[in-house]
Design an enzyme around this catalytic site. Structure first.
Site, PDB file in Angstrom:
ATOM      1  N   TYR A 144       0.846  -1.197   0.000  1.00 38.54           N
ATOM      2  CA  TYR A 144       0.000   0.000   0.000  1.00 38.54           C
ATOM      3  C   TYR A 144       0.881   1.247   0.000  1.00 38.54           C
ATOM      4  O   TYR A 144       1.995   1.217   0.506  1.00 38.54           O
ATOM      5  CB  TYR A 144      -0.974   0.037   1.182  1.00 38.54           C
ATOM      6  CG  TYR A 144      -0.368  -0.156   2.556  1.00 38.54           C
ATOM      7  CD1 TYR A 144      -0.023  -1.422   3.023  1.00 38.54           C
ATOM      8  CD2 TYR A 144      -0.167   0.931   3.416  1.00 38.54           C
ATOM      9  CE1 TYR A 144       0.504  -1.597   4.297  1.00 38.54           C
ATOM     10  CE2 TYR A 144       0.353   0.758   4.693  1.00 38.54           C
ATOM     11  CZ  TYR A 144       0.696  -0.504   5.119  1.00 38.54           C
ATOM     12  OH  TYR A 144       1.221  -0.693   6.379  1.00 38.54           O
ATOM     13  N   PRO A 145       0.370   2.331  -0.584  1.00 36.74           N
ATOM     14  CA  PRO A 145       1.119   3.578  -0.558  1.00 36.74           C
ATOM     15  C   PRO A 145       0.679   4.441   0.630  1.00 36.74           C
ATOM     16  O   PRO A 145      -0.439   4.266   1.123  1.00 36.74           O
ATOM     17  CB  PRO A 145       0.711   4.233  -1.876  1.00 36.74           C
ATOM     18  CG  PRO A 145      -0.697   3.795  -2.086  1.00 36.74           C
ATOM     19  CD  PRO A 145      -0.823   2.423  -1.449  1.00 36.74           C
ATOM     20  N   LYS A 148       2.744  11.125   4.714  1.00 37.82           N
ATOM     21  CA  LYS A 148       2.727  11.724   6.046  1.00 37.82           C
ATOM     22  C   LYS A 148       1.930  13.012   5.914  1.00 37.82           C
ATOM     23  O   LYS A 148       2.140  13.786   4.963  1.00 37.82           O
ATOM     24  CB  LYS A 148       4.159  12.012   6.522  1.00 37.82           C
ATOM     25  CG  LYS A 148       4.992  10.756   6.833  1.00 37.82           C
ATOM     26  CD  LYS A 148       4.727  10.230   8.226  1.00 37.82           C
ATOM     27  CE  LYS A 148       5.472   8.933   8.525  1.00 37.82           C
ATOM     28  NZ  LYS A 148       6.861   9.127   8.929  1.00 37.82           N
TER      29      LYS A 148
HETATM   30  C1  VOV Z   1       7.623  -4.675  10.087  1.00 38.59           C
HETATM   31  C2  VOV Z   1       8.141  -3.896  10.984  1.00 38.59           C
HETATM   32  C3  VOV Z   1       8.627  -2.489  10.854  1.00 38.59           C
HETATM   33  C4  VOV Z   1       9.772  -2.030  11.426  1.00 38.59           C
HETATM   34  C5  VOV Z   1      10.766  -2.806  12.283  1.00 38.59           C
HETATM   35  C6  VOV Z   1       9.903  -0.642  11.055  1.00 38.59           C
HETATM   36  C7  VOV Z   1      10.951   0.196  11.493  1.00 38.59           C
HETATM   37  C8  VOV Z   1      11.161   1.445  10.903  1.00 38.59           C
HETATM   38  C9  VOV Z   1      12.289   2.292  11.232  1.00 38.59           C
HETATM   39  C10 VOV Z   1      13.346   1.986  12.285  1.00 38.59           C
HETATM   40  C11 VOV Z   1      12.215   3.397  10.421  1.00 38.59           C
HETATM   41  C12 VOV Z   1      13.188   4.597  10.403  1.00 38.59           C
HETATM   42  C13 VOV Z   1      14.467   4.294   9.730  1.00 38.59           C
HETATM   43  C14 VOV Z   1      14.293   3.753   8.346  1.00 38.59           C
HETATM   44  O1  VOV Z   1      14.410   2.519   8.224  1.00 38.59           O
HETATM   45  O2  VOV Z   1      13.991   4.519   7.448  1.00 38.59           O
HETATM   46  C15 VOV Z   1      11.060   3.223   9.592  1.00 38.59           C
HETATM   47  C16 VOV Z   1      10.682   4.118   8.584  1.00 38.59           C
HETATM   48  C17 VOV Z   1       9.441   4.049   7.973  1.00 38.59           C
HETATM   49  N1  VOV Z   1       8.458   3.120   8.181  1.00 38.59           N
HETATM   50 FE1  VOV Z   1       8.572   1.476   9.323  1.00 38.59          FE
HETATM   51  N2  VOV Z   1       8.829  -0.281  10.279  1.00 38.59           N
HETATM   52  C18 VOV Z   1       8.006  -1.379  10.145  1.00 38.59           C
HETATM   53  C19 VOV Z   1       6.783  -1.467   9.475  1.00 38.59           C
HETATM   54  C20 VOV Z   1       6.200  -0.358   8.870  1.00 38.59           C
HETATM   55  C21 VOV Z   1       4.840  -0.286   8.418  1.00 38.59           C
HETATM   56  C22 VOV Z   1       3.805  -1.386   8.564  1.00 38.59           C
HETATM   57  C23 VOV Z   1       4.644   0.938   7.851  1.00 38.59           C
HETATM   58  C24 VOV Z   1       3.333   1.500   7.320  1.00 38.59           C
HETATM   59  C25 VOV Z   1       2.673   2.370   8.389  1.00 38.59           C
HETATM   60  C26 VOV Z   1       1.329   1.886   8.852  1.00 38.59           C
HETATM   61  O3  VOV Z   1       0.860   2.417   9.903  1.00 38.59           O
HETATM   62  O4  VOV Z   1       0.717   1.034   8.234  1.00 38.59           O
HETATM   63  C27 VOV Z   1       5.895   1.631   7.901  1.00 38.59           C
HETATM   64  C28 VOV Z   1       6.119   2.868   7.356  1.00 38.59           C
HETATM   65  C29 VOV Z   1       7.372   3.481   7.412  1.00 38.59           C
HETATM   66  C30 VOV Z   1       7.703   4.663   6.672  1.00 38.59           C
HETATM   67  C31 VOV Z   1       6.778   5.372   5.683  1.00 38.59           C
HETATM   68  C32 VOV Z   1       8.991   5.022   7.007  1.00 38.59           C
HETATM   69  C33 VOV Z   1       9.755   6.251   6.494  1.00 38.59           C
HETATM   70  C34 VOV Z   1       9.293   7.409   7.341  1.00 38.59           C
HETATM   71  C35 VOV Z   1      10.019   8.698   7.189  1.00 38.59           C
HETATM   72  O5  VOV Z   1       9.429   9.721   7.600  1.00 38.59           O
HETATM   73  O6  VOV Z   1      11.140   8.727   6.672  1.00 38.59           O
HETATM   74  N3  VOV Z   1       6.812   0.840   8.561  1.00 38.59           N
HETATM   75  N4  VOV Z   1      10.421   2.055   9.930  1.00 38.59           N
END
Ligand code: VOV
Length: 248
Positions: A144-145, A148
């Site tokens: 999914y896209p 923020k």
């Molecule tokens: C499956 C697990 C999981 C884990 C461990 C995890 C961890 C992390 C870390 C540590 C970081 C920051 C460093 C990086 O790695 O960039 C991120 C970054 C990010 N994430 Fe995440 N995320 C997960 C999962 C995870 C999900 C399920 C989603 C969708 C949100 C949801 O509500 O549906 C998501 C989104 C994001 C996004 C859009 C970003 C970039 C944001 C920005 O502003 O730059 N993410 N994420």
């Protein structure tokens, strides 16, 4: 102006969603169907070879529901390579029995919210592996896209760096509880497609997608600052499973 997060980029990504023209496929004669299937299989084999040579990665999944019949998710070094794959596939007999229903262009992205100060991430083999990943061949995919939010008091881009870091720490803590159950590939798409990120999740137990995404909805990063597009969920395809799906 708030400080922009620094991002590292890896392979470019194309999510290529197609549907099958089942009427045309059923009406085609056996030899044409068999030629189409051979071509498809040879593409799948070619993509596996590219992956073995660490020059990219491809995941192939059927999609459940009416939004598409299957997706090719390709990761490659350049947009030119993605375009070449798309064009080559479009020229096949099999492609003439499919029609495109959706696509998403982005690039594998890591931000510096959790970075260790003073270390060079590009010297870290774990970081390199995350920027140029081999896509898991887990039983299920969920794509999914998302954006923020930039809406009045709920504007992610107006928050100070420290505040965003602390919010992202909480996001990461939730995600870590799903280690070994859900693997996430976050791809940035600002300037490439209609949303800011593509979220691609892989799991052997599809229920874990629902558990993780639901739990994240209560976390401030998602509860307050995230907007989402359409969800696509599906099942792993390999050569055998694709052939079985196309069997008439
Ligand atoms: C499956 C697990 C999981 C884990 C461990 C995890 C961890 C992390 C870390 C540590 C970081 C920051 C460093 C990086 O790695 O960039 C991120 C970054 C990010 N994430 Fe995440 N995320 C997960 C999962 C995870 C999900 C399920 C989603 C969708 C949100 C949801 O509500 O549906 C998501 C989104 C994001 C996004 C859009 C970003 C970039 C944001 C920005 O502003 O730059 N993410 N994420």
């Amino acid at each position: 102006m708030s400080e922009a997060a620094q991002t590292l980029e890896g392979w470019y990504a194309l999510h290529d969603f197609r549907s099958i023209d089942w009427t045309a496929w059923r009406l085609a004669d056996e030899s044409e169907r068999s030629r189409a299937l051979d071509e498809l299989q040879s593409f799948l084999q070619q993509w596996t070879k590219t992956e073995e040579n660490k020059q990219g990665s491809t995941a192939v999944y059927s999609i459940v529901g009416q939004k598409a019949d299957f997706v090719f998710m390709h990761l490659r070094e350049s947009l030119e390579e993605l375009s070449a794959i798309e064009t080559a596939f479009n020229k096949t007999t099999f492609a003439s029995f499919t029609y495109p229903v959706h696509s998403y262009v982005s690039i594998v992205e890591l931000s510096n919210y959790m970075a260790q100060p003073g270390s060079d991430p590009l010297q870290n083999p774990d970081i390199i592996a995350r920027l140029k990943p081999t896509l898991p061949k887990a039983g299920h995919i969920c794509f999914y896209p998302m954006n923020k939010r930039r809406d009045g008091n709920d504007n992610w881009y107006m928050l100070a760096m420290d505040e965003r870091k602390s919010l992202m720490r909480s996001h990461g803590m939730i995600g870590r509880q799903y280690a070994g159950k859900v693997k996430q590939i976050i791809t940035g798409s600002v300037g490439f497609d209609n949303w800011e990120w593509g979220v691609t999740l892989f799991a052997d137990d599809a229920l874990q997608f629902k558990k993780l995404i639901y739990e994240m909805r209560f976390d401030e990063v998602s509860a307050r600052y995230a907007d989402f597009g359409d969800f696509y969920v599906g099942n792993l395809l390999n050569e055998e499973k694709f052939a079985a799906m196309l069997q008439i």
